[in-house]
Design a protein around this motif. Sequence first.
Motif, PDB file in Angstrom:
ATOM      1  N   HIS A  47      30.805 -64.975  79.234  1.00 48.39           N
ATOM      2  CA  HIS A  47      29.703 -65.860  78.819  1.00 48.39           C
ATOM      3  C   HIS A  47      29.701 -67.125  79.688  1.00 48.39           C
ATOM      4  O   HIS A  47      28.680 -67.509  80.270  1.00 48.39           O
ATOM      5  N   LEU A  48      30.884 -67.744  79.803  1.00 51.88           N
ATOM      6  CA  LEU A  48      31.006 -68.954  80.626  1.00 51.88           C
ATOM      7  C   LEU A  48      30.654 -68.653  82.077  1.00 51.88           C
ATOM      8  O   LEU A  48      29.918 -69.402  82.735  1.00 51.88           O
ATOM      9  N   ARG A  49      31.176 -67.540  82.553  1.00 54.22           N
ATOM     10  CA  ARG A  49      30.986 -67.182  83.946  1.00 54.22           C
ATOM     11  C   ARG A  49      29.498 -66.995  84.285  1.00 54.22           C
ATOM     12  O   ARG A  49      29.023 -67.401  85.344  1.00 54.22           O
ATOM     13  N   ARG A  50      28.774 -66.410  83.350  1.00 56.01           N
ATOM     14  CA  ARG A  50      27.344 -66.192  83.599  1.00 56.01           C
ATOM     15  C   ARG A  50      26.584 -67.513  83.682  1.00 56.01           C
ATOM     16  O   ARG A  50      25.678 -67.665  84.504  1.00 56.01           O
ATOM     17  N   LEU A  51      26.966 -68.459  82.829  1.00 53.59           N
ATOM     18  CA  LEU A  51      26.291 -69.765  82.889  1.00 53.59           C
ATOM     19  C   LEU A  51      26.640 -70.480  84.192  1.00 53.59           C
ATOM     20  O   LEU A  51      25.771 -71.111  84.819  1.00 53.59           O
ATOM     21  N   ILE A  52      27.905 -70.371  84.608  1.00 51.98           N
ATOM     22  CA  ILE A  52      28.306 -71.012  85.868  1.00 51.98           C
ATOM     23  C   ILE A  52      27.573 -70.365  87.043  1.00 51.98           C
ATOM     24  O   ILE A  52      27.052 -71.053  87.930  1.00 51.98           O
ATOM     25  N   ASP A  53      27.509 -69.045  87.049  1.00 53.81           N
ATOM     26  CA  ASP A  53      26.821 -68.345  88.145  1.00 53.81           C
ATOM     27  C   ASP A  53      25.359 -68.784  88.239  1.00 53.81           C
ATOM     28  O   ASP A  53      24.820 -68.999  89.324  1.00 53.81           O
ATOM     29  N   ARG A  54      24.733 -68.906  87.074  1.00 53.52           N
ATOM     30  CA  ARG A  54      23.330 -69.347  87.042  1.00 53.52           C
ATOM     31  C   ARG A  54      23.220 -70.772  87.591  1.00 53.52           C
ATOM     32  O   ARG A  54      22.310 -71.088  88.356  1.00 53.52           O
ATOM     33  N   ALA A  55      24.179 -71.625  87.183  1.00 53.22           N
ATOM     34  CA  ALA A  55      24.133 -73.033  87.614  1.00 53.22           C
ATOM     35  C   ALA A  55      24.297 -73.159  89.126  1.00 53.22           C
ATOM     36  O   ALA A  55      23.589 -73.936  89.764  1.00 53.22           O
ATOM     37  N   VAL A  56      25.226 -72.385  89.705  1.00 52.29           N
ATOM     38  CA  VAL A  56      25.480 -72.564  91.141  1.00 52.29           C
ATOM     39  C   VAL A  56      24.399 -71.897  92.000  1.00 52.29           C
ATOM     40  O   VAL A  56      24.243 -72.243  93.170  1.00 52.29           O
ATOM     41  N   SER A  57      23.652 -70.952  91.413  1.00 52.86           N
ATOM     42  CA  SER A  57      22.636 -70.274  92.224  1.00 52.86           C
ATOM     43  C   SER A  57      21.268 -70.968  92.148  1.00 52.86           C
ATOM     44  O   SER A  57      20.316 -70.531  92.779  1.00 52.86           O
ATOM     45  N   GLU A  58      21.201 -72.037  91.361  1.00 49.87           N
ATOM     46  CA  GLU A  58      19.911 -72.686  91.130  1.00 49.87           C
ATOM     47  C   GLU A  58      19.889 -74.048  91.843  1.00 49.87           C
ATOM     48  O   GLU A  58      20.624 -74.956  91.465  1.00 49.87           O
ATOM     49  N   PRO A  59      19.065 -74.191  92.869  1.00 46.03           N
ATOM     50  CA  PRO A  59      19.093 -75.441  93.648  1.00 46.03           C
ATOM     51  C   PRO A  59      18.625 -76.677  92.881  1.00 46.03           C
ATOM     52  O   PRO A  59      18.911 -77.795  93.295  1.00 46.03           O
ATOM     53  N   ARG A  60      17.926 -76.476  91.771  1.00 43.64           N
ATOM     54  CA  ARG A  60      17.459 -77.640  91.008  1.00 43.64           C
ATOM     55  C   ARG A  60      18.555 -78.215  90.105  1.00 43.64           C
ATOM     56  O   ARG A  60      18.305 -79.150  89.357  1.00 43.64           O
ATOM     57  N   ILE A  61      19.757 -77.636  90.171  1.00 39.86           N
ATOM     58  CA  ILE A  61      20.825 -78.095  89.277  1.00 39.86           C
ATOM     59  C   ILE A  61      21.810 -78.995  90.017  1.00 39.86           C
ATOM     60  O   ILE A  61      22.242 -78.685  91.127  1.00 39.86           O
ATOM     61  N   VAL A  62      22.125 -80.112  89.362  1.00 35.62           N
ATOM     62  CA  VAL A  62      23.120 -81.042  89.887  1.00 35.62           C
ATOM     63  C   VAL A  62      24.318 -80.982  88.944  1.00 35.62           C
ATOM     64  O   VAL A  62      24.199 -81.290  87.764  1.00 35.62           O
ATOM     65  N   TRP A  63      25.478 -80.568  89.470  1.00 30.17           N
ATOM     66  CA  TRP A  63      26.694 -80.411  88.654  1.00 30.17           C
ATOM     67  C   TRP A  63      27.546 -81.662  88.814  1.00 30.17           C
ATOM     68  O   TRP A  63      27.958 -81.988  89.931  1.00 30.17           O
ATOM     69  N   ARG A  64      27.772 -82.358  87.700  1.00 31.05           N
ATOM     70  CA  ARG A  64      28.567 -83.583  87.717  1.00 31.05           C
ATOM     71  C   ARG A  64      29.575 -83.553  86.570  1.00 31.05           C
ATOM     72  O   ARG A  64      29.497 -82.696  85.702  1.00 31.05           O
ATOM     73  N   SER A  65      30.464 -84.551  86.541  1.00 35.91           N
ATOM     74  CA  SER A  65      31.401 -84.656  85.421  1.00 35.91           C
ATOM     75  C   SER A  65      30.643 -85.142  84.184  1.00 35.91           C
ATOM     76  O   SER A  65      29.571 -85.746  84.288  1.00 35.91           O
ATOM     77  N   VAL A  66      31.230 -84.906  83.022  1.00 38.00           N
ATOM     78  CA  VAL A  66      30.637 -85.395  81.773  1.00 38.00           C
ATOM     79  C   VAL A  66      30.491 -86.921  81.829  1.00 38.00           C
ATOM     80  O   VAL A  66      29.454 -87.474  81.459  1.00 38.00           O
ATOM     81  N   GLY A  67      31.534 -87.594  82.326  1.00 33.89           N
ATOM     82  CA  GLY A  67      31.498 -89.061  82.382  1.00 33.89           C
ATOM     83  C   GLY A  67      30.378 -89.580  83.262  1.00 33.89           C
ATOM     84  O   GLY A  67      29.709 -90.559  82.925  1.00 33.89           O
ATOM     85  N   ASP A  68      30.144 -88.934  84.402  1.00 32.85           N
ATOM     86  CA  ASP A  68      29.054 -89.355  85.291  1.00 32.85           C
ATOM     87  C   ASP A  68      27.704 -89.177  84.608  1.00 32.85           C
ATOM     88  O   ASP A  68      26.820 -90.033  84.727  1.00 32.85           O
ATOM     89  N   ILE A  69      27.541 -88.055  83.932  1.00 36.04           N
ATOM     90  CA  ILE A  69      26.230 -87.759  83.337  1.00 36.04           C
ATOM     91  C   ILE A  69      25.973 -88.630  82.110  1.00 36.04           C
ATOM     92  O   ILE A  69      24.898 -89.214  81.961  1.00 36.04           O
ATOM     93  N   VAL A  70      26.981 -88.748  81.245  1.00 32.90           N
ATOM     94  CA  VAL A  70      26.741 -89.481  79.991  1.00 32.90           C
ATOM     95  C   VAL A  70      26.515 -90.969  80.249  1.00 32.90           C
ATOM     96  O   VAL A  70      25.855 -91.647  79.468  1.00 32.90           O
TER      97      VAL A  70
END
Length: 277
Positions: free
Chosen positions: A247-270
Amino acid sequence: MYFCIRDDDTNFFTAPEDLERVYGEVGPWGPISLAVVPFQRAGTSGAVPEKFRGRWSVHPLHENQPLVDYLRTGIAQGYFEIMLHGYYHDELHDRREFAHGNELAQRIADGRRYLEELLGTTIRVFVPPRNSISRQGLRAVARAGLHLGGTAGVRSGWGPLSPKTWSLWLRLRHWRRGGGVGVPWILDLGDHHEIAGNAVTPTTRIQHNEAIFEKTLTMGGVFCVATHYWEQDAPSLHAGDPSVGEHLRRLIDRAVSEPRIVWRSVGDIVSNHQLVV
Ligand SMILES: [Zn+2]
């Protein structure tokens, strides 16, 4: 859309391999925000090995030197962010540490200083054990200048006299009544921010998380996973659904394959003021 991963329960009993197995390959893609317990009490947490459960002994993180070294290295490389996850995490009679406990402000101050010095880092986020917090606990979080991983809500601590409380309450009610799922924004409570977690556990459904994920993506919102490294091998409780790890892996795969997604730490985002409502 902003994406983050919050992983709860790293503590004295965690082996570096436990984290490495789940996140070893993920590190170069984006940071993992670990909610760490400074002084794990061996109660009923799934992160405590079975033979220690119910002993109620206290285990400081620094007594696991390989883990300390591993975390320090991961922090220095930008792979890990450290968040504070209670003080003891487990309490006798399954009391929820930050829903009922005493001296919560002191526990936050001491636990935070201990982890910051031990791991050579700065903590910006508090994640309540068992996602449970009281008004008193939430006030202690805000006074410490921390943000909350999770949402407290009106019943668990939002100030009843604050106009922010009721404007957010209305907004969320409107969102849900319109069929909205999840909380795709950072919530600004005035003295702190809150970031909802989308749980990836045996009880949660991948279809549900994927629906929230896709909706949030179209809105350009915030999607934060909340999971446990120690539960990745567990099967789903729903027949036909993938295991927690898959389940986790599928969400990560989706996140890394989508150019509109910016992956940051929780602290940076919050703490990003542009993402708040
Ligand atoms: Zn926990």
